[in-house]
Design a protein around this motif. Structure first.
Motif, PDB file in Angstrom:
ATOM      1  N   THR A  15      37.328  37.201  40.084  1.00  0.00           N
ATOM      2  CA  THR A  15      38.417  37.677  39.211  1.00  0.00           C
ATOM      3  C   THR A  15      38.354  39.182  38.950  1.00  0.00           C
ATOM      4  OG1 THR A  15      37.294  37.299  37.084  1.00  0.00           O
ATOM      5  CG2 THR A  15      38.487  35.419  38.060  1.00  0.00           C
ATOM      6  N   THR A  16      37.542  39.904  39.714  1.00  0.00           N
ATOM      7  CA  THR A  16      37.576  41.371  39.601  1.00  0.00           C
ATOM      8  C   THR A  16      38.954  41.881  40.009  1.00  0.00           C
ATOM      9  OG1 THR A  16      35.218  41.535  40.092  1.00  0.00           O
ATOM     10  CG2 THR A  16      36.531  43.524  40.384  1.00  0.00           C
ATOM     11  N   ARG A  17      39.521  42.758  39.185  1.00  0.00           N
ATOM     12  CA  ARG A  17      40.862  43.304  39.477  1.00  0.00           C
ATOM     13  C   ARG A  17      40.717  44.616  40.249  1.00  0.00           C
ATOM     14  NH1 ARG A  17      43.790  42.645  33.533  1.00  0.00           N
ATOM     15  NH2 ARG A  17      43.274  40.435  33.236  1.00  0.00           N
ATOM     16  N   TRP A  18      41.276  44.635  41.454  1.00  0.00           N
ATOM     17  CA  TRP A  18      41.234  45.841  42.265  1.00  0.00           C
ATOM     18  C   TRP A  18      42.539  46.626  42.176  1.00  0.00           C
ATOM     19  CZ3 TRP A  18      36.566  47.098  43.290  1.00  0.00           C
ATOM     20  CH2 TRP A  18      35.598  46.123  43.540  1.00  0.00           C
ATOM     21  N   GLN A  37      48.425  41.232  39.906  1.00  0.00           N
ATOM     22  CA  GLN A  37      47.025  41.640  40.038  1.00  0.00           C
ATOM     23  C   GLN A  37      46.524  41.330  41.437  1.00  0.00           C
ATOM     24  OE1 GLN A  37      44.916  39.418  37.056  1.00  0.00           O
ATOM     25  NE2 GLN A  37      46.063  40.303  35.342  1.00  0.00           N
ATOM     26  N   VAL A  50      43.148  40.485  43.017  1.00  0.00           N
ATOM     27  CA  VAL A  50      41.880  40.044  42.434  1.00  0.00           C
ATOM     28  C   VAL A  50      40.912  39.601  43.519  1.00  0.00           C
ATOM     29  CG1 VAL A  50      42.942  39.360  40.261  1.00  0.00           C
ATOM     30  CG2 VAL A  50      42.773  37.713  42.130  1.00  0.00           C
ATOM     31  N   ASP A  51      39.654  39.529  43.122  1.00  0.00           N
ATOM     32  CA  ASP A  51      38.589  39.031  43.986  1.00  0.00           C
ATOM     33  C   ASP A  51      38.268  37.599  43.579  1.00  0.00           C
ATOM     34  OD1 ASP A  51      36.671  38.988  45.912  1.00  0.00           O
ATOM     35  OD2 ASP A  51      35.732  40.869  45.292  1.00  0.00           O
ATOM     36  N   TYR A  68      42.653  39.878  49.958  1.00  0.00           N
ATOM     37  CA  TYR A  68      42.605  39.547  48.532  1.00  0.00           C
ATOM     38  C   TYR A  68      43.869  38.785  48.108  1.00  0.00           C
ATOM     39  CZ  TYR A  68      38.911  43.063  48.339  1.00  0.00           C
ATOM     40  OH  TYR A  68      37.750  43.788  48.547  1.00  0.00           O
ATOM     41  N   ALA A 128      46.316  46.394  39.463  1.00  0.00           N
ATOM     42  CA  ALA A 128      47.042  45.594  38.478  1.00  0.00           C
ATOM     43  C   ALA A 128      48.119  46.442  37.810  1.00  0.00           C
ATOM     44  CB  ALA A 128      46.082  45.035  37.422  1.00  0.00           C
TER      45      ALA A 128
END
Length: 799
Positions: A721-724, A715, A717-718, A759, A726
């Protein structure tokens, strides 16, 4: 010299050593004193008890300690209410970069900043020292109570009780805690006193003259009043620290044995101990045991009356404020907790740090003694454990009860077992209370990062007694005396030199030789970098780099500028290793420096094991004001000389990061549970644009058979925990051969809305339970500890 003179000498030496620790340890540099003292000061100012908030950022200067029972803080407030402590916000100057709880090679371990110009005999510094002196007196009470408890366990062995008192008195960590502002200092003697009183409710091995021991005045003849006294002591203990709750089951068991004694005397007409070898002298009926049990419960309820009167209000307050009578939910919300509950295996893997903080780990649990001292003390512990087994077997074999008289009759068997408990009651209580405290800490440590030996000090008197009993209880008296003298002398010497060799020196700025490479970089017309040194200039992933910097102060500085040293990856345009601290290894903020002064500071940077190689890293240095973070205003570089300058940081040199030899790209060794190991990876490209696809190849190797087929995830992630990007890829891992690296290709497509930034890329493995729950494998550290269920592998630049 008589026994009493030896005891007085031990107590006197403890008081003297405690004073040395109290005055040589800088204020707020003892374990948790930084948060305990603000509670004292808050109450001394006439304020009500603070309400613990669940947001760590808003918790106040006491942090999680607002959830602690308040008796110790009230006593400290009563001692210091007359002192003007309006300067606390000034002298309680926290080091924002401190490595709290981490033993470092390059310093930066001070919890607070200490201005030599501050008067140590006024305001907050005076108040804290007075509370420290009060705590030392409480520590002396603990030493004395340890002596009395050991006397109950082995009344005919003076070397054991004196040895227990000496080991307690000269335990470096106990001295360190006793010489600090910490509620443990009241909880320990109260718990020890409660244990002593309960032992004496049953023990009839000898009588103590009131002229010999002041504590004997507590031997009140009236049975009910003695239980009320025990309840008062337990009530005070749980109003000091919740770690004393282990006293309750001991009290219930004591009530039962005590009532059994009373009933047995009524039946036989004589004391049970007078007929220890003749089981047929009396027999209790089943109805007698029912009566004993009922009276035991009534006795326990009587004991609870003063407990509720003294401490009940506090726990009712917790229920009203937090919905938890212990207030642990609020405490943990501020303290923080493990990502996943620790298993017993993981806690066992943390035993080395646990024992270090039991014997002596000073400061913010980051100032150690030399390793050989821990090794010696650990050997003593192992010998004591083995010796204790021998001691128990020997004591059982020397018992006065005729085991041949035991019949299959349940009545006689129960009677026999109860008389065994009665005869060895003091020893059993020491074992049970020690076990209760240790088990309580284990439960607490499964949730929080609390594997610290000092947290079992509530049972220090019983633990120390058991240690000495196991060490010499099975030996003849003469060799036992020499062992006790040897151990006590060794611990005294260690305890005596610790404040001078390891504690005080940790808070004095070290003096280093000037670096060899001259520079002339000026920051904001106030600081000048006049030299640096880099060693080594080429490293591999996982290795360290020493950077030595020499600074010259050009003019008075009112702000406190922190040094940052970065190893930047030119592809990511971000640091992959950095070290931030104040000057002088964290001890000399710039506002305390004088014009014309030169100061050398050393920084140790660790290159991550997972760093991509080969590549040339850029060593950059700058200054910023931590108080302005998250913006983190940097001090401008007004003259970089011949060196390149970017974003108010100067690039001093390149560090060559060479690849670890091997056939697999970026060879690493990251272990997960079930014998799973990540042995390498490759990311292509390392810099991508929004919407682009990135290929990640992971190389896995299994060291033990795996029956499950795992899903491997990756993943981008930010921070939130935002997934950009995956992918979760099921893999037939059950079919993989052992010991052979297996490549797994994952394709990550970046979300078109991904903002330009750097990231983290995280990876891991999981299976699905029959209930459909994710069961991730946890990582295993090099020292065997279980940690997160994912690995931050590397960084990805998105443009």
């Amino acid at each position: 010299m008589t026994e009493q003179r030896w005891l007085r000498l031990i107590l006197l030496l403890f008081l003297l050593l405690g004073g040395v620790y109290a005055f040589l340890t800088p204020i707020f540099e003892a374990s948790d004193e930084l948060w305990h003292y603000p509670m004292v000061r808050h109450l001394a100012a006439g304020n009500p008890l603070p309400v613990q908030v669940f947001d760590p950022a808003q918790a106040g200067p006491w942090k999680q300690e607002a959830s602690q029972p308040p008796l110790y803080y009230y006593l400290g407030a009563a001692l210091t209410f007359w002192i003007d402590t309006a300067d606390m916000e000034t002298v309680r100057w926290e080091n924002p970069h401190v490595d709290n709880g981490i033993i470092t090679t390059d310093g930066n371990i001070n919890l607070t900043i200490h201005n030599p110009a501050w008067n140590p005999w006024q305001g907050t510094l005076l108040a804290a020292r007075l509370v420290r002196l009060f705590s030392i007196l409480l520590g002396a009470a603990t030493v004395y109570l340890t002596y009395l408890i050991a006397r109950e366990v082995e009344p005919d062995r003076p070397e054991i009780r004196l040895g227990a008192a000496a080991v307690n008195a000269f335990l470096p960590m106990f001295l360190f805690i006793s010489a600090s502002v910490n509620n443990d200092n009241l909880a320990i003697p109260l718990a020890s006193l409660a244990i002593l009183l309960m032992i004496r409710m049953v023990s009839k091995q000898y009588a103590v003259s009131s002229k010999q021991y002041a504590v004997s005045r507590l031997r009140i003849t009236d049975y009910g009043l003695r239980w009320l006294l025990i309840g008062m002591v337990i009530g005070l203990a749980i109003l000091t620290k919740e770690g004393t709750f282990g006293l309750f089951p001991i009290a219930l068991g004591t009530a039962f044995i005590s009532q059994w004694q009373r009933r047995s005397v009524q039946v036989s007409g004589e004391s049970v101990t007078h007929h220890a070898s003749r089981l047929t002298d009396y027999r209790l009926r089943i109805t007698d045991y029912g009566r004993i049990l009922l009276k035991s419960l009534l006795t326990f309820l009587v004991m609870l009356l003063p407990v509720l009167l003294i401490a009940g209000w506090w726990y009712w307050r917790n229920i009203r404020l937090y919905g938890d009578f212990l207030g642990w939910n609020a405490f943990i919300a501020v303290l923080g907790q493990r990502a996943h509950p620790a298993s017993l295996f993981q806690l066992w893997s943390e035993r080395h740090g646990f024992l270090m903080s039991y014997w002596g780990l000073f400061g913010g649990v980051n100032v150690p003694m030399p390793a050989w001292i821990y090794a010696v003390l650990n050997v003593v512990l192992v010998v004591s454990v083995v010796g204790f087994v021998v001691y128990v077997i020997k004591r059982w074999g020397d018992g006065e009860i005729e085991r041949s008289a035991i019949s299959p009759s349940p009545h006689l068997l129960i009677s026999y077992l109860l008389r065994c408990v009665e005869r060895h009651f003091a020893l059993i209580v020491c074992l049970l209370f020690s076990a209760a405290v240790v088990v309580g800490l284990i439960q607490w440590a499964t949730t929080t990062w609390s594997s610290q030996g000092r947290l079992v000090f509530t049972a220090l008197s019983t633990l120390t007694t058991l240690l000495v009993v196991g060490l010499v209880g099975w030996l003849p008296r003469r060799p036992a005396v020499w062992v006790v003298v040897g151990l006590s002398s060794f611990m005294f010497v260690v305890a005596a030199v610790a404040p001078f060799l390891w504690i005080r020196s940790s808070y004095q700025p070290p003096r280093y030789d000037p670096p060899s490479v001259p520079t002339a970089v000026t920051y904001g017309e106030s600081l000048k970098l006049v030299g640096y040194e880099l060693s080594p200039t080429a490293v591999q992933p996982g290795e360290t780099v020493w950077v030595t910097l020499e600074w010259e102060v050009l003019q008075p500085i009112t702000r406190n500028w922190s040094i940052f040293v970065h190893l930047n990856d030119p592809v990511l345009e971000r640091p992959i290793a950095q070290r931030d601290m104040f000057h002088g290894q964290g001890l000399r903020p710039t506002s305390l420096l004088s014009p014309g002064e030169r100061i050398v500071t050393r920084h140790l940077l660790t290159v991550p094991d997972t760093a991509v190689a080969p590549i040339d890293l850029e060593l950059t240095v700058g200054l910023y004001d931590y108080a302005t973070c998250p913006a983190c205003e940097r001090l401008p570089v007004t003259d970089g000389g011949i060196l390149p300058v970017l974003e108010n940081a100067v690039t001093l040199a390149d560090v060559s990061l060479t690849a670890v030899p091997g056939a697999i790209p970026n060879p690493i060794s990251v272990n997960f549970e079930k014998g799973v190991e990540l042995v390498g990876y490759e990311l292509n490209p390392r810099r991508a644009v929004t919407g682009e696809t990135v290929d990640l190849t992971l190389y896995w190797q299994f060291s033990q058979p795996v029956t499950a087929d795992y899903t491997i995830f990756a993943q981008v992630v930010d921070e939130d925990t935002t997934r950009w990007a995956a992918q979760d890829l099921p893999v037939p891992t059950s079919q993989w051969p052992l010991g052979t690296p297996q490549p797994v290709l994952l394709t990550l497509t970046l979300n078109p809305e991904t903002s330009a930034d750097v990231y983290p890329l995280i990876i891991g493995l999981y299976t699905l339970s029959p209930a459909g729950e994710f069961q991730r494998l946890q990582r295993i550290t090099a020292d065997g500890r279980l940690t997160d269920d994912f690995l931050q592998l590397t960084l990805l630049r998105v443009d």
